[in-house]
Design a protein around this motif. Sequence first.
Motif, PDB file in Angstrom:
ATOM      1  N   VAL A 177       6.897 -30.348  32.628  1.00 40.99           N
ATOM      2  CA  VAL A 177       6.925 -28.893  32.500  1.00 40.99           C
ATOM      3  C   VAL A 177       7.632 -28.522  31.200  1.00 40.99           C
ATOM      4  N   THR A 178       7.347 -27.322  30.748  1.00 43.69           N
ATOM      5  CA  THR A 178       8.054 -26.780  29.588  1.00 43.69           C
ATOM      6  C   THR A 178       8.370 -25.329  29.870  1.00 43.69           C
ATOM      7  N   GLY A 179       9.460 -24.857  29.284  1.00 46.23           N
ATOM      8  CA  GLY A 179       9.885 -23.487  29.532  1.00 46.23           C
ATOM      9  C   GLY A 179      10.872 -23.016  28.490  1.00 46.23           C
ATOM     10  N   GLU A 183      11.548 -28.865  27.424  1.00 47.06           N
ATOM     11  CA  GLU A 183      10.703 -29.696  28.282  1.00 47.06           C
ATOM     12  C   GLU A 183      11.555 -30.489  29.256  1.00 47.06           C
ATOM     13  N   LEU A 205      10.379 -25.228  40.058  1.00 51.57           N
ATOM     14  CA  LEU A 205      10.191 -24.676  38.724  1.00 51.57           C
ATOM     15  C   LEU A 205      11.234 -23.594  38.451  1.00 51.57           C
ATOM     16  N   GLU A 209       8.764 -21.319  33.518  1.00 53.06           N
ATOM     17  CA  GLU A 209       8.305 -22.672  33.199  1.00 53.06           C
ATOM     18  C   GLU A 209       6.816 -22.826  33.490  1.00 53.06           C
TER      19      GLU A 209
END
Length: 337
Positions: A177-179, A183, A205, A209
């Motif tokens: 995931v990235t936000g 990452e 999450l 994200e």
Amino acid sequence: MNPFSFTRPTTVPDALRAVVRPGGRFLAGGTNLIDLMKENVERPSALVDINRLGLDAIEDLPGGGLRLGALATNADTARDARVAKRYPLLASAILAGASPQLRNAATNGGNLNQRTRCYYFYDNTTACNKRNPGTGCGAIGGVNRIHAILGASASCIATHPSDMCVALAVLNATIRVTGPQGEREIPFGEYHRLPGDTPQRDNTLHPGELVTAIDLPAEDFSAHHTYLKLRDRLSYAFALVSVAVALRMEGDRIAEARIALGGVAHKPWRVPDAEQALAGQPASAESFARAADLLLRGAQGQGHNDFKIGLAHRAIRRALRQAAAGTPQSQTDKRVA
């Protein structure tokens, strides 16, 4: 349907910036979110279409693993030759779900994040702590035939609807995931949550994200696996009970076992003690029954779904027999072998 803004970014950073506004939601295949919007369960003020982000590739990883792009469709994933050869359990689970039309639209990331099909969650006139925290759970004491027998709480007895996720649990996948904070990687077993006192939170999450990929480790369970799904009709129905099994056999003995259940809890259900109890044991009815006992330890029905406990016990034993014999359940001829 309430008014909302619509943006279609072409880069991940732009998508992350667009979704942070209050009520922002990512939109991919839309096979779940649009239904929820139609029913006024979800009322986003901003939709961020992520289909142009280039996250739809399926790529080999160093060491023999495989990376599934979050925007790869379920259909493309199941049809991919590498998935079919190296991870046939995953292909089978995907093909057991939904319909061909939906699999052509639904994405891998969306499958992870789809929401429960509990009747009370979808019905705005009823109490539902998942939809409206603090209002109660209409399914407890109500019509609860499809509901959880494991991991439930006094706040929620909903089940997670995914087939794909049951296989991913067995395969020890990792969610990338990235936000806003960068990452990170989430082991699959830590991705979905049990309801506890906060059933409105389906997963771990963080706000804003985005799931970018699912990584599969380089493990070969292709010879001894099965995905067994029991439901009210043979197609286009959610599981009452499903079982994903992956075994590594040494002769007629089980060297390693992995088992996950679907349709019975708020997340795919694994019990390490049950898997460990099979290690080194013969592939026998007694070994399978013992594993089923351990998997279902603490199972509790809610009235209408009491039958699930016995059904799950039989399904676990049957799935273990299929996997040990190397005769996985067919998703074309759905008659249970």
